[in-house]
Design an enzyme around this catalytic site. Sequence first.
Site, PDB file in Angstrom:
ATOM      1  N   TRP A   1       0.378 -48.823 -88.541  1.00 36.63           N
ATOM      2  CA  TRP A   1      -0.890 -48.923 -87.811  1.00 36.63           C
ATOM      3  C   TRP A   1      -0.687 -48.999 -86.295  1.00 36.63           C
ATOM      4  O   TRP A   1      -1.632 -49.163 -85.547  1.00 36.63           O
ATOM      5  CB  TRP A   1      -1.665 -50.166 -88.268  1.00 36.63           C
ATOM      6  CG  TRP A   1      -1.919 -50.204 -89.738  1.00 36.63           C
ATOM      7  CD1 TRP A   1      -2.969 -49.639 -90.408  1.00 36.63           C
ATOM      8  CD2 TRP A   1      -1.097 -50.828 -90.736  1.00 36.63           C
ATOM      9  NE1 TRP A   1      -2.852 -49.870 -91.751  1.00 36.63           N
ATOM     10  CE2 TRP A   1      -1.710 -50.596 -91.985  1.00 36.63           C
ATOM     11  CE3 TRP A   1       0.096 -51.554 -90.694  1.00 36.63           C
ATOM     12  CZ2 TRP A   1      -1.166 -51.075 -93.180  1.00 36.63           C
ATOM     13  CZ3 TRP A   1       0.635 -52.029 -91.882  1.00 36.63           C
ATOM     14  CH2 TRP A   1       0.004 -51.785 -93.110  1.00 36.63           C
ATOM     15  N   ASP A   2       0.555 -48.919 -85.827  1.00 37.45           N
ATOM     16  CA  ASP A   2       0.861 -49.103 -84.405  1.00 37.45           C
ATOM     17  C   ASP A   2       0.435 -50.492 -83.936  1.00 37.45           C
ATOM     18  O   ASP A   2      -0.044 -50.666 -82.823  1.00 37.45           O
ATOM     19  CB  ASP A   2       0.197 -48.026 -83.545  1.00 37.45           C
ATOM     20  CG  ASP A   2       0.760 -47.971 -82.125  1.00 37.45           C
ATOM     21  OD1 ASP A   2       1.869 -48.488 -81.913  1.00 37.45           O
ATOM     22  OD2 ASP A   2       0.087 -47.430 -81.233  1.00 37.45           O
ATOM     23  N   TYR A   3       0.629 -51.481 -84.781  1.00 35.13           N
ATOM     24  CA  TYR A   3       0.343 -52.874 -84.437  1.00 35.13           C
ATOM     25  C   TYR A   3       1.613 -53.542 -83.903  1.00 35.13           C
ATOM     26  O   TYR A   3       2.040 -54.594 -84.374  1.00 35.13           O
ATOM     27  CB  TYR A   3      -0.197 -53.631 -85.645  1.00 35.13           C
ATOM     28  CG  TYR A   3      -1.682 -53.426 -85.903  1.00 35.13           C
ATOM     29  CD1 TYR A   3      -2.560 -53.092 -84.878  1.00 35.13           C
ATOM     30  CD2 TYR A   3      -2.215 -53.591 -87.179  1.00 35.13           C
ATOM     31  CE1 TYR A   3      -3.914 -52.925 -85.107  1.00 35.13           C
ATOM     32  CE2 TYR A   3      -3.578 -53.433 -87.422  1.00 35.13           C
ATOM     33  CZ  TYR A   3      -4.424 -53.087 -86.382  1.00 35.13           C
ATOM     34  OH  TYR A   3      -5.775 -52.932 -86.618  1.00 35.13           O
TER      35      TYR A   3
ATOM     36  N   ARG B   1      -5.522 -39.292 -83.472  1.00 31.04           N
ATOM     37  CA  ARG B   1      -6.103 -40.615 -83.243  1.00 31.04           C
ATOM     38  C   ARG B   1      -7.141 -40.492 -82.147  1.00 31.04           C
ATOM     39  O   ARG B   1      -6.900 -39.863 -81.108  1.00 31.04           O
ATOM     40  CB  ARG B   1      -5.001 -41.600 -82.844  1.00 31.04           C
ATOM     41  CG  ARG B   1      -5.469 -42.940 -82.339  1.00 31.04           C
ATOM     42  CD  ARG B   1      -4.294 -43.871 -82.069  1.00 31.04           C
ATOM     43  NE  ARG B   1      -3.264 -43.279 -81.241  1.00 31.04           N
ATOM     44  CZ  ARG B   1      -2.122 -43.873 -80.913  1.00 31.04           C
ATOM     45  NH1 ARG B   1      -1.867 -45.082 -81.367  1.00 31.04           N
ATOM     46  NH2 ARG B   1      -1.240 -43.268 -80.151  1.00 31.04           N
TER      47      ARG B   1
END
Length: 678
Positions: free
Chosen positions: A311-313, A494
């Site tokens: 999630w690119d967290y 995105r």
Amino acid sequence: MRTGRRFPIGLVALLLFLARPSAAWESWGGDAGGSRFSPLQLITPDNVGNLVRAFEFRTGDLAARPPEVMRRTKFQATPLFVEDSLIFCSPFNEVIALDPGTGAQKWRYDPKIATNQRPANRYVCRGVTHWTDDEAPANAACRSRIFMGTNDVRLIALDAKTGIPCAGFGNAGEVKLDIGIALEWPGEFQITSPPAVGRDVVVVGSSISDNRRVDAPSGVVRAFDARTGRARWSFEPLKRDGIEAGHANVWAPMSVDAARGLVFLPTSSPSPDFWGGKRPGNNEHANSVVALRIETGELAWAFQTVHHDVWDYDLAAQPTLARLDAGDGQRDVVIQPTKQGFIFVLDRDSGKPVWPVEERAVPQGGAEGEMLSPTQPFPTHVPALTSQTISADDALSLLPELRPSSCERLFTEARNEGLFTPPSVQGTLEFPFTGGGVNWGSAAFDPVRQILYANTGRAVHLIRLIPRTEAAGFNPPPGHDFGQQRGAPFAMSRAVAMSPLGLLCNKPPWGEMVAVDLKAGKILWRSTVGTTEDLAPLGAPLPWGAPLVNGLAVTAGGLVLSGAMDAYLRAFDARSGKELWQGRLPVPGVANPMTYLWKGEQYVAIGAGGHSEVGTSIGDSVVAFRLARPGEAPTLWSRTIDRPGGRFFGASAAIGIAIAALVIASLRWRRRRRITQS
């Protein structure tokens, strides 16, 4: 019965005085632990309305650089106050020292980086680092040093008093980092945040282009002798164990506990961001707070905040080092905010959570070949700083009679099962978005009041996985980020969910400042930060906030200072969250503010350069304010906040937006009618 020695009150007072935080702003985060707290208290809630502009300094980039180059910049620097100077870096890594009272330039160093390399994360330098060589003679050159990492991957050491490169450091004052892998283009790999320094060792991370390829450069953290530039150690955050991945780099600022000899790394996600089938397992030590022995690079401990991140967290915020009353006495802790809005509080010696962290089941059913973690860690004591679920009911709809809106349809049609919903070919809503929660601006901690303050951003990302067979000819729509993720069966796109009017799809507020009592596990207040004045159609100043990636500063005088996506520096009451004052800036100050004492006066300063990625105007200024002197009246650059007036302007702006929506709806109806009739 236990007995102890009594200390004279005078001695206790002296010890407290000697232990107090410095009145200077000597590190990017205020101090080496990133507290962003200043003991200064000359500016207070009672007199903040008397602030006037002290000076504005312009770097000259706007006039000297071509517009197409400036559109690839982000001015996010926070000045240091050291050696009786304000010292900061421009997006092009020019280091500039200013007179702290007048803003006059004292010296300037230009590393002459190329402006044709197109860095993946734009030209940016968040700050420089100061270090004093205690073994050098008092007046020796480079006894007091400034370290900076560059967009073209150099570590530079300068004399803090003159700006002259330190001849004994590396090659004529610089070390060129060896990446160890061929780059696709020079800007794929850069350094954007200030180095960390402690115990005569300087440590640098890296910023690497996301979503290009599975075999991306690794996120190796490198350390050098602060005197000579000689390589000391390197640390690879990601445990390889036969997996195919890169990154887990440290692009955010690091923190240092020199007494313990520890450096704290906030690591990022492995590559590629949104599909991890070739990197099974939890991918330690990605998405982790990692504590290393700063002299050797030896791992002391690590705590992972996201398992197998798709999630690119990544951890974007600097770890905040604090002494906290946790309910069982004072403890030295590491406070780590996250993009999800979580606050993890860890023991500084062991890395173990101070309060329980639960592993909770999260949505499953990832894309083909994916190997998701069945659970993720959730803090249980401190509530999340921002909401973590989104639905069609949360869609912004200025004209309900035209429902369902495009935002409501998007929220209904995309996959949306709450936090940690996997990316999908169908399209997945990610909320908070990858720039949300607490970002690189990080948090601030008031050690006296024992309160944590943080800026948060609230927006929604639509993430789509694109099958490899379709990726080669994929043409991303405007506003969509596209990554090939070569080596994976899916590319990705995105986009921030936006309405046709150019407003965020989710209901406001879009940016909030939050105050948290960590001991009680309680949110004390929330305050909306910013308006849409410099973002919305026709410049309408809707008081709905704007996503906040920048951070804040808190003072013993009872103020919290913050910039925003509109062109104002703001002051809030630290106890209530009430907005007290605005100082107009030439362009938005999307940087962290700081404060310092000069000749008996307290100043507040911020870099004002706008934000090229969200479409604000671009600038090249550092602006400082101070209290008005006798006979000096506040100017048009400074104003206190009249809440009734703010509501009036908000209502007027809403009417303007509604009219614009009607016009757009009418034009679209006419267009559909023409198409039908033809």
